[in-house]
Design an enzyme around this catalytic site. Sequence first.
Site, PDB file in Angstrom:
ATOM      1  CG  ASP A  51     -80.874  26.298  60.215  1.00 31.73           C
ATOM      2  OD1 ASP A  51     -81.198  27.395  59.728  1.00 31.73           O
ATOM      3  OD2 ASP A  51     -80.172  25.470  59.612  1.00 31.73           O
ATOM      4  CG  PHE A 104     -85.934  26.358  47.662  1.00 32.81           C
ATOM      5  CD1 PHE A 104     -85.715  27.339  46.700  1.00 32.81           C
ATOM      6  CD2 PHE A 104     -85.475  26.601  48.952  1.00 32.81           C
ATOM      7  CE1 PHE A 104     -85.072  28.533  47.010  1.00 32.81           C
ATOM      8  CE2 PHE A 104     -84.825  27.779  49.274  1.00 32.81           C
ATOM      9  CZ  PHE A 104     -84.616  28.748  48.308  1.00 32.81           C
ATOM     10  CD  GLU A 109     -84.723  27.458  53.551  1.00 27.90           C
ATOM     11  OE1 GLU A 109     -84.463  26.513  52.803  1.00 27.90           O
ATOM     12  OE2 GLU A 109     -83.879  28.297  53.924  1.00 27.90           O
TER      13      GLU A 109
END
Length: 322
Positions: free
Chosen positions: A33, A171, A208
């Site tokens: 990330d 989600f 996401e």
Amino acid sequence: MRIKHLIIFLLFSFVQVQLVQSQDLKQNINVHDPVMIKQNNRYYLYCTGKGISVWSSKDRINWKAEPPVFPLAPQWAVDAVPGFKGYIWAPDISFSNGLYYLYYAASTFGKNTSAIGVATNVTLNPMDSGYKWVDHGMVIRSEAGKTNWNAIDPNLITDNEGIPYLTFGSFWDGIKIIQLKADRLGVEGFLQNPQTIASRGDKANAIEAPFIFKKKNYYYLFTSIDYCCRGKESTYKMVVGRSKLVTGPYLDDDGKSLATGGGRLVLKGSENWYGVGHNAVATFDKIDFLIFHGYSALQNGAPKLLLRQISWKNGWPVVEEL
């Protein structure tokens, strides 16, 4: 002559692939990330890790590990998220009016009892005398059984009037957007059910990692779909939609809304990378870059830093295949 030209083309393509693979190997650091920013002549990379992992570089290729943002887990996050022990997810970095804003998420895998916090600093260089992260605590939270959304994967974007918005989500009910106060430290107004701007529209809703990037007259919403964090079994890939309003609707090149399962494919995995995703976009020296992680087939599915230059064709971002 055709055969000669074909041979030259194949050799050129091979050299190009080798150069890209060589650069990928030089960037051989484990990250999840990633988000990147530049201060003065140095690049800083923030990513998921204990206390938020930090790297710095002069060339975006050779990276040096820096001290984490938080030496200890923020106490507010420990109190708000049962099971959270300081492994902080998906930071987002931005700069405004002399301050760097670092949004981050506290959660535990597979649950939507989560919270997003924010910290500020006047500099990113740990050697500067003024270097000190000031934590401002919680911006927003989600709670299992109370909210049908997940307060992780934050990303800040400002509209044409300078109004700050925060996108987030994973989600559940998909990607959300909320307006922040002018100081960027809290939510503007009463928060009840944030607006959904992207969703897969199925039961799993594997979406996401939102990131909104402004280019000319459009806001581009990048998201990651399918599954991360599974090494060889990862199926992560990135899609995008665009809108003239920061709050959407975001449509793909077929006119389908990301809120109902749309999304133009940006990049997917390959024989060398099992899955790729959770991207940021940054502009350095007037060149736009896609910054993301991929699960390396050469290193048993380890998550590695990847960068690709973005070209824009017919108003859409395009990057080279892996």
